[in-house]
Design an enzyme around this catalytic site. Structure first.
Site, PDB file in Angstrom:
ATOM      1  N   ASN A   1      -6.916   5.280  13.926  1.00  0.00           N
ATOM      2  CA  ASN A   1      -7.843   4.837  12.874  1.00  0.00           C
ATOM      3  C   ASN A   1      -8.351   3.450  13.251  1.00  0.00           C
ATOM      4  OD1 ASN A   1      -6.833   7.090  11.499  1.00  0.00           O
ATOM      5  ND2 ASN A   1      -6.858   6.049   9.551  1.00  0.00           N
TER       6      ASN A   1
ATOM      7  N   GLU B   1       0.823  -1.213   0.000  1.00  0.00           N
ATOM      8  CA  GLU B   1       0.000   0.000   0.000  1.00  0.00           C
ATOM      9  C   GLU B   1       0.856   1.262   0.000  1.00  0.00           C
ATOM     10  OE1 GLU B   1      -3.278  -1.818   3.112  1.00  0.00           O
ATOM     11  OE2 GLU B   1      -2.077  -0.093   3.642  1.00  0.00           O
TER      12      GLU B   1
ATOM     13  N   CYS C   1      -1.993   2.133   8.313  1.00  0.00           N
ATOM     14  CA  CYS C   1      -1.027   1.152   7.793  1.00  0.00           C
ATOM     15  C   CYS C   1      -1.619  -0.242   7.678  1.00  0.00           C
ATOM     16  CB  CYS C   1       0.139   0.973   8.748  1.00  0.00           C
ATOM     17  SG  CYS C   1       0.653   2.413   9.561  1.00  0.00           S
TER      18      CYS C   1
ATOM     19  N   SER D   1       9.754   6.764  10.217  1.00  0.00           N
ATOM     20  CA  SER D   1       9.176   6.397  11.506  1.00  0.00           C
ATOM     21  C   SER D   1       9.590   4.982  11.881  1.00  0.00           C
ATOM     22  CB  SER D   1       7.647   6.485  11.405  1.00  0.00           C
ATOM     23  OG  SER D   1       7.047   6.020  12.580  1.00  0.00           O
TER      24      SER D   1
ATOM     25  N   CYS E   1       2.871  -4.891  16.670  1.00  0.00           N
ATOM     26  CA  CYS E   1       2.201  -3.899  17.524  1.00  0.00           C
ATOM     27  C   CYS E   1       0.715  -4.254  17.594  1.00  0.00           C
ATOM     28  CB  CYS E   1       2.401  -2.488  16.971  1.00  0.00           C
ATOM     29  SG  CYS E   1       4.134  -2.017  16.904  1.00  0.00           S
TER      30      CYS E   1
ATOM     31  N   CYS F   1      -2.021  -2.347  15.422  1.00  0.00           N
ATOM     32  CA  CYS F   1      -1.719  -2.027  14.020  1.00  0.00           C
ATOM     33  C   CYS F   1      -2.184  -3.113  13.068  1.00  0.00           C
ATOM     34  CB  CYS F   1      -0.209  -1.806  13.880  1.00  0.00           C
ATOM     35  SG  CYS F   1       0.309  -1.402  12.206  1.00  0.00           S
TER      36      CYS F   1
ATOM     37  N   SER G   1       7.717   5.765  17.165  1.00  0.00           N
ATOM     38  CA  SER G   1       6.385   5.380  17.630  1.00  0.00           C
ATOM     39  C   SER G   1       6.503   5.046  19.112  1.00  0.00           C
ATOM     40  CB  SER G   1       5.890   4.161  16.855  1.00  0.00           C
ATOM     41  OG  SER G   1       5.744   4.510  15.506  1.00  0.00           O
ATOM     42  N   LEU G   2       6.103   6.002  19.939  1.00  0.00           N
ATOM     43  CA  LEU G   2       6.261   5.817  21.390  1.00  0.00           C
ATOM     44  C   LEU G   2       5.005   5.142  21.966  1.00  0.00           C
ATOM     45  CD1 LEU G   2       8.155   6.349  23.779  1.00  0.00           C
ATOM     46  CD2 LEU G   2       7.093   8.598  24.041  1.00  0.00           C
ATOM     47  N   HIS G   3       3.871   5.794  21.860  1.00  0.00           N
ATOM     48  CA  HIS G   3       2.548   5.250  22.171  1.00  0.00           C
ATOM     49  C   HIS G   3       2.304   4.852  23.619  1.00  0.00           C
ATOM     50  CE1 HIS G   3       2.205   5.554  17.938  1.00  0.00           C
ATOM     51  NE2 HIS G   3       2.556   4.340  17.609  1.00  0.00           N
TER      52      HIS G   3
END
Ligand code: SAH
Length: 352
Positions: free
Chosen positions: A291, A90, A334, A192, A114, A117, A215-217
């Site tokens: 998302n 994609e 993603c 990233s 993750c 994701c 990407s901490l999150h």
């Protein structure tokens, strides 16, 4: 047949020299490939017929076939490409006030796992070649050429972990950034990573001006390990020591991406922990609405809660921004479109 986008400029020079042509021929071919963006060697009108014949017998130019396209009400376009081996990837095109930005993939699937994701729903099949990474950008720019528009920005935030395919990515970015190539400014390119600490240290020494986003999150190890398995290998202590090395060697402000997962990572305690983590660092937090992914139980928090968390961070002296939502109605996160397409077609892939 080999993909010509896999050749760096220097490799193209070696190729023409090995066949007895002058080095400047490589510059002309490079120009046809990345400035004029031709898809047929025959269109390279200042290249001699015998060199074109050499090229034609050994290489192909276009390595992506459009398999599907979705357009969001906000202008975001998502493309599903079929590769030469039938794998699907994609690529996303986003429209901002400052210009057009591409979001590209680096792997077929992803192994980072993750929890929130969609990319990791399908395990990694293989790395993309440098030519396939570059091919996404050339394809999009060619698509925009019709309207006389230019890609001004690039984010390496599609499917895959960029630092798990490091060499191919760096090679592709060289042509993407090269004034003789696609010519997207280094400061307009962002990579990233989920936080592979040793690779961050390697990147720190690279002497390039690309932006780095992490990407901490999560604000503590317990939560981050639950959300992102990579944290078990490289906990926050290791991650932040790598980031400090990066900051010492690079005068660039780090972006720390932070998904807003409802009820999970955005209360007062998280704000306190983040303020402590970021103290003294040249970094800012980019809060990102989540998302929704059908297969996952996570929800994005409301706009009100997002703003509350934003304020909590501001009050603690943390530099923070709130990212606008893009392409939510077309599965733009993603891996979402790819996973959905493969699931619907019920092809060879097994869902884990
Ligand atoms: N593997 C790299 C790059 C790809 S993901 C990385 O982890 O950074 C790009 C960004 O999108 C990451 O911050 C990732 O955590 C985030 N992301 C993943 N799924 C998402 C979703 N459903 N909604 C919003 N962002 C998501």
């Amino acid at each position: 047949m080999k993909e010509i986008y896999n050749l760096s400029y220097d490799e193209l020079v070696d190729y023409v020299k090995d066949r007895g042509y002058k080095a400047y021929k490589a510059k002309q071919i490079y120009n046809w490939l990345y400035k004029k963006r031709v898809i047929d060697f025959s269109n390279m009108t200042d290249i001699s017929k015998d060199l074109i014949d050499h090229l034609k017998t050994e290489f192909y130019i276009e390595n992506l076939e459009l398999a599907d396209r979705h357009i969001s009400s906000d202008g975001t376009q998502k493309f599903l490409f079929k590769l030469k081996d039938d794998n699907l990837i994609e690529t996303v095109l986003m429209v901002f006030d400052y210009g057009m930005s591409a979001c590209i993939s680096t792997q077929v699937g992803c192994n980072m796992g993750c929890k929130f994701c969609a990319s990791g729903i399908l395990k990694k099949e293989r790395d993309l070649t440098s030519g396939e990474i570059l091919g996404q950008v050339v394809w999009l720019q060619r698509y925009l050429d019709k309207d006389d528009k230019r890609l001004s920005n690039l984010v390496v935030m599609g499917t895959g972990e960029p630092f798990d395919n490091y060499d191919n990515l760096m090679k592709a970015l060289k042509t993407i950034n090269d004034p003789l190539g696609i010519e997207i400014g280094a400061r307009h390119i962002s990579i990233s990573t989920c936080g592979i600490a040793p690779m961050i240290e390697r990147f720190a020494k690279e002497n390039v001006q690309y932006n780095l986003a992490i990407s901490l999150h999560a604000s503590n190890d317990e939560l981050r390990s639950k959300l992102m398995p990579i944290n078990k290998a490289y906990p926050l202590k290791d991650l932040f020591s790598a980031l400090k090395i990066y900051s010492k060697d690079n005068n660039r402000r780090l972006t720390l991406e932070y998904l807003l997962l409802d009820g999970i990572n955005n209360d007062v305690k998280n704000a306190d922990e983040l303020a402590k983590l970021l103290k003294g660092m040249n970094a800012y937090i980019n809060l990102i609405p989540y998302n929704t992914v059908e297969e996952k139980d996570f929800k994005s928090c409301s706009d009100r809660k997002a703003l509350e968390f934003y304020d909590l961070l501001k009050k603690r002296g943390v530099a923070v921004t709130l990212r606008q939502r893009k392409g939510d109605d077309i599965n733009a996160a993603c891996g979402q479109l790819r996973a959905k397409t493969i699931k619907e077609k019920n092809e060879i892939y097994k869902f884990k």
